[in-house]
Design a protein around this motif. Structure first.
Motif: not given
Length: 450
Positions: A265-273, A95-112
């Motif tokens: 294109n991810i703000d790491f500190y925002q992801l950290q929060t 959920d944190p990655y989705v909120s910052i980078a979007g669903e397509n990011f997880i769909k593309k890079y997440c383990p299957k």
């Protein structure tokens, strides 16, 4: 006198239990099956709707030996642990990655695929593996059966593993800056397990495991910064580093933040929060912001924590205590055995605790694992000190102590009087310190658990 009473009680309970004729009710057994012809359970449906349908991630918890190393002795996950584990995976990792980078990011890079295993995967050097990422397509999570969703340490340990493995996937897709490898070149070692956390941080590494290689160093920086959050990470840098090593870690932090921005294109500190907000919502640190209760209000036979867990790979133990482990491990190495880096002190009676050490025989096939147990009476004194009176050990304990002469860790606790209190912490985890009355500077500490 108490020893005799304990024996009588055990014998009495044994006799009573032998007279019972209880039958096993198969419907109440917690088991797994690899029979894929069974209709989906409620758990299967939840996993499908939460992971497979939106992200094309398969969660495999029914036992399949082909998914794990055949050379390891492993156990299946308890089905009751699957939903709590994967719920945390979704809320704290996805959920944190989705909120910052979007669903397509997880769909593309997440383990299957996620494969869940109940026990740890032990290694020949005495360390154990909590998770692996295979080719960016599969993450194997171990020690699922020990997971407690409401326990802060349990949640952060598991999320650390996932963030670590996912970071490997990210840098395998887009390489991190080459200058990262130059910051601590020449200090990487395959023998990281023999380096204490304090020694690692004094050399510019966020954990001991980060010293294995530049890749592990990079992903450990990512996972630790996310799991500890800004407050915890800053506390580590402020009180567990030297001026020189702090500067190195700051540079590593800078390169991590730059990598996430430029590569994804991810703000790491925002992801950290976002990660911290999710952890706080599920398992906030106990008594955060409040005065901590007396240790024995939360540690005891009928308390929320029965054990104090020690782990030399994740806890910044004093050098005097690390030397005890080193001594004992050398005695075991001399006969082809490895002493585990983690152990625990657990209540087994109202006034009795057991010290449990773990060791293995790495050259056996399959590998053999052992537990050595030492027993103590607990005496709480009016001056708030506590004496641990050693009175017995099991067969394995006697073997380590009497035959191998591996008595250094045992000697720290046996027949010693302690002040047992909360240790000032540099992070969000609360530690319990054992301060010998005669030499309080030579203390040790662990985390409450079970």
């Amino acid at each position: 006198m108490r020893y005799r009473n304990s024996i009588f009680l055990v014998l009495f309970l044994f006799i009573v239990s032998c007279n019972k004729a209880d039958k096993l009710d198969p419907s109440r057994a917690d088991y797994v099956t690899n029979d894929q012809t069974n209709p989906p359970t409620e758990l299967d449906t939840w996993l499908y709707n939460s992971f497979t349908l939106p992200y094309n991630i398969q969660v495999k918890y029914r036992w399949d030996a082909s998914e794990t190393p055949i050379s390891k002795i492993l156990v299946p996950p308890a089905p009751t642990k699957v939903l709590p584990v994967m719920d945390v995976v979704k809320k704290v990792w996805i959920d944190p990655y989705v909120s910052i980078a979007g669903e397509n990011f997880i769909k593309k890079y997440c383990p299957k695929q996620f494969v869940l295993t109940g026990s740890a995967s032990y290694n020949p050097d005495g360390t154990f593996t909590l998770g692996t990422a295979e080719g960016g397509r599969k993450i194997v999570l171990y020690v699922v059966n020990d997971f407690v969703k409401t326990d802060h340490y349990s949640v952060t340990e598991m999320i650390h593993t996932i963030e670590h493995e996912f970071a490997h996937i990210l840098h395998q897709n887009i390489s991190y800056p080459g200058e990262f490898k130059e910051l601590t070149t020449g200090l990487y070692t395959p023998n990281w397990g023999f380096v204490s956390l304090s020694q690692a941080r004094a050399q510019g590494f966020i954990t001991s495991y980060a010293m294995l290689s530049p890749d592990e160093d990079f992903v450990e920086m990512i996972s630790m910064m996310l799991v500890e959050g800004k407050k915890g990470y800053e506390s580590i840098l402020d009180c567990q580093t030297t001026a020189a090593s702090k500067q190195i870690l700051r540079k590593k932090e800078e390169l991590v933040v730059r990598y996430f921005r430029e590569a994804y294109n991810i703000d790491f500190y925002q992801l950290q929060t976002k990660v911290q907000e999710a952890i706080q919502a599920i398992a906030p640190p106990e008594n955060e912001g409040e005065e901590l209760p007396p240790v024995f209000d939360i540690w005891g036979l009928d308390k929320q924590n029965k054990a104090i867990r020690f782990d030399l790979t994740t806890m910044n133990e004093p050098a005097s205590f690390v030397s005890r482990y080193t001594y004992d491990n050398a005695r075991l190495h001399a006969v082809g055995l490895n002493l585990d880096y983690s152990f625990k002190l657990v209540y087994i009676g109202e006034e009795e605790v057991a010290l449990k050490l773990y060791y293995s025989k790495p050259d056996s096939e399959p590998r053999e694992y052992f537990e050595a147990t030492f027993y103590f009476f607990v005496t709480k004194k009016p001056n708030s000190t506590v004496t641990l009176e050693f009175y017995n050990s099991d067969e394995n304990g006697a073997y380590l102590n009497e035959q191998l002469g591996a008595y250094a860790i045992l000697g720290f606790f046996a027949n010693q009087t302690f002040t047992i209190n909360w240790l000032p912490s540099c992070g969000t985890t609360q530690y319990v310190g054992f301060y010998p009355v005669n030499s309080p500077a030579n203390y040790s500490f662990g985390v409450p658990g079970n």
